[in-house]
Design a protein around this motif. Structure first.
Motif, PDB file in Angstrom:
ATOM      1  N   UNK A 120       0.977  -1.249   0.080  1.00  0.00           N
ATOM      2  CA  UNK A 120       0.001   0.074  -0.007  1.00  0.00           C
ATOM      3  C   UNK A 120       0.701   1.300  -0.097  1.00  0.00           C
ATOM      4  N   UNK A 121       2.067   1.209   0.708  1.00  0.00           N
ATOM      5  CA  UNK A 121       2.790   2.483   0.941  1.00  0.00           C
ATOM      6  C   UNK A 121       3.617   2.398  -0.629  1.00  0.00           C
ATOM      7  N   UNK A 122       3.906   1.474  -1.320  1.00  0.00           N
ATOM      8  CA  UNK A 122       4.537   1.437  -2.452  1.00  0.00           C
ATOM      9  C   UNK A 122       3.636   2.278  -3.458  1.00  0.00           C
ATOM     10  N   UNK A 123       2.247   1.760  -3.417  1.00  0.00           N
ATOM     11  CA  UNK A 123       1.041   2.263  -4.418  1.00  0.00           C
ATOM     12  C   UNK A 123       0.939   3.666  -4.185  1.00  0.00           C
ATOM     13  N   UNK A 124       1.018   3.978  -2.894  1.00  0.00           N
ATOM     14  CA  UNK A 124       0.665   5.504  -2.846  1.00  0.00           C
ATOM     15  C   UNK A 124       1.953   6.344  -3.241  1.00  0.00           C
ATOM     16  N   UNK A 125       3.093   5.823  -2.815  1.00  0.00           N
ATOM     17  CA  UNK A 125       4.143   6.968  -3.413  1.00  0.00           C
ATOM     18  C   UNK A 125       4.091   6.487  -5.147  1.00  0.00           C
ATOM     19  N   UNK A 126       3.953   5.574  -5.574  1.00  0.00           N
ATOM     20  CA  UNK A 126       3.729   5.411  -7.203  1.00  0.00           C
ATOM     21  C   UNK A 126       2.732   6.481  -7.735  1.00  0.00           C
ATOM     22  N   UNK A 127       1.800   6.551  -6.966  1.00  0.00           N
ATOM     23  CA  UNK A 127       0.319   7.557  -7.357  1.00  0.00           C
ATOM     24  C   UNK A 127       0.848   8.812  -7.189  1.00  0.00           C
ATOM     25  N   UNK A 128       1.720   9.068  -6.178  1.00  0.00           N
ATOM     26  CA  UNK A 128       2.133  10.444  -5.921  1.00  0.00           C
ATOM     27  C   UNK A 128       3.080  11.134  -6.929  1.00  0.00           C
ATOM     28  N   UNK A 129       3.985  10.124  -7.201  1.00  0.00           N
ATOM     29  CA  UNK A 129       4.987  10.610  -8.411  1.00  0.00           C
ATOM     30  C   UNK A 129       4.206  10.835  -9.757  1.00  0.00           C
ATOM     31  N   UNK A 130       3.365   9.915 -10.073  1.00  0.00           N
ATOM     32  CA  UNK A 130       2.663   9.836 -11.478  1.00  0.00           C
ATOM     33  C   UNK A 130       1.657  11.174 -11.261  1.00  0.00           C
ATOM     34  N   UNK A 131       1.389  11.646 -10.082  1.00  0.00           N
ATOM     35  CA  UNK A 131       0.619  13.044 -10.209  1.00  0.00           C
ATOM     36  C   UNK A 131       1.391  14.142 -10.677  1.00  0.00           C
ATOM     37  N   UNK A 173       6.409  15.685  -3.341  1.00  0.00           N
ATOM     38  CA  UNK A 173       5.185  15.369  -3.408  1.00  0.00           C
ATOM     39  C   UNK A 173       5.115  13.809  -2.648  1.00  0.00           C
ATOM     40  N   UNK A 174       6.379  13.238  -2.526  1.00  0.00           N
ATOM     41  CA  UNK A 174       6.295  11.837  -1.775  1.00  0.00           C
ATOM     42  C   UNK A 174       6.256  12.409  -0.308  1.00  0.00           C
ATOM     43  N   UNK A 175       6.907  13.303   0.181  1.00  0.00           N
ATOM     44  CA  UNK A 175       6.728  13.854   1.429  1.00  0.00           C
ATOM     45  C   UNK A 175       5.140  14.393   1.714  1.00  0.00           C
ATOM     46  N   UNK A 176       4.423  15.003   0.780  1.00  0.00           N
ATOM     47  CA  UNK A 176       3.149  15.332   0.879  1.00  0.00           C
ATOM     48  C   UNK A 176       2.517  14.135   1.084  1.00  0.00           C
ATOM     49  N   UNK A 177       2.892  13.089   0.658  1.00  0.00           N
ATOM     50  CA  UNK A 177       2.063  11.890   0.732  1.00  0.00           C
ATOM     51  C   UNK A 177       2.322  11.085   2.050  1.00  0.00           C
ATOM     52  N   UNK A 178       3.053  11.780   2.770  1.00  0.00           N
ATOM     53  CA  UNK A 178       3.211  11.040   4.231  1.00  0.00           C
ATOM     54  C   UNK A 178       4.522  10.391   4.442  1.00  0.00           C
ATOM     55  N   UNK A 179       5.662  10.384   3.571  1.00  0.00           N
ATOM     56  CA  UNK A 179       6.810   9.505   3.596  1.00  0.00           C
ATOM     57  C   UNK A 179       8.210  10.412   3.462  1.00  0.00           C
ATOM     58  N   UNK A 180       8.892  10.422   4.560  1.00  0.00           N
ATOM     59  CA  UNK A 180      10.089  11.114   4.549  1.00  0.00           C
ATOM     60  C   UNK A 180      10.699  10.411   3.505  1.00  0.00           C
ATOM     61  N   UNK A 181      11.773  11.207   2.825  1.00  0.00           N
ATOM     62  CA  UNK A 181      12.739  10.519   1.994  1.00  0.00           C
ATOM     63  C   UNK A 181      14.137  11.090   2.151  1.00  0.00           C
ATOM     64  N   UNK A 182      15.171  10.216   1.715  1.00  0.00           N
ATOM     65  CA  UNK A 182      16.394  11.196   1.613  1.00  0.00           C
ATOM     66  C   UNK A 182      17.054  10.630   0.213  1.00  0.00           C
ATOM     67  N   UNK A 183      17.510  11.630  -0.422  1.00  0.00           N
ATOM     68  CA  UNK A 183      18.122  11.328  -1.642  1.00  0.00           C
ATOM     69  C   UNK A 183      19.515  10.564  -1.620  1.00  0.00           C
ATOM     70  N   UNK A 184      19.647   9.430  -2.419  1.00  0.00           N
ATOM     71  CA  UNK A 184      20.680   8.379  -2.278  1.00  0.00           C
ATOM     72  C   UNK A 184      21.646   8.815  -3.472  1.00  0.00           C
ATOM     73  N   UNK A 185      22.881   8.683  -3.384  1.00  0.00           N
ATOM     74  CA  UNK A 185      23.733   8.666  -4.451  1.00  0.00           C
ATOM     75  C   UNK A 185      23.576   7.910  -5.706  1.00  0.00           C
ATOM     76  N   UNK A 186      23.480   8.489  -6.819  1.00  0.00           N
ATOM     77  CA  UNK A 186      23.157   7.612  -8.163  1.00  0.00           C
ATOM     78  C   UNK A 186      23.691   6.486  -8.361  1.00  0.00           C
TER      79      UNK A 186
END
Length: 67
Positions: A13-24, A54-67
Motif C-alpha cells: 500500500x505504501x509503495x502504491x501510494x508513493x507511485x501514485x504521488x509521483x505519477x501525479x 510530493x512523496x513527502x506530501x503523501x506522508x513519507x520522509x525521503x532522503x536522496x541517495x547517490x546515483x
C-alpha cells in the motif's frame, strides 16, 4: 535517475501510494520500488525537488541517495 531512501515505506500500500504521488507530477514517470531496501528509483523529466516534495506530501520522509 533519482534514487531515494524511504524508511517509512513498509508494504505494498505504501509503495502504491508513493507511485501514485509521483505519477501525479509526471504521469510518464517510471517508478521502481524495492520494499526490502526501502528505496524508490524514479526515472522522470520532473525535477528532483518536485518528486521529493510530493512523496513527502503523501506522508513519507525521503532522503536522496547517490546515483
Amino acid at each position: 535517475m533519482l534514487k531515494l531512501k524511504v524508511p517509512d515505506m513498509s508494504c505494498g500500500h505504501c509503495a502504491s501510494t508513493i507511485e501514485k504521488a509521483v505519477k501525479s507530477v509526471d504521469p510518464a514517470a517510471k517508478v521502481i520500488v524495492d520494499l526490502g531496501a526501502s528505496t524508490v528509483a524514479v526515472e522522470t523529466k520532473a525535477n528532483d525537488a518536485a518528486i521529493r516534495d510530493v512523496i513527502k506530501s503523501a506522508g513519507y520522509d525521503n532522503e536522496k541517495l547517490a546515483a
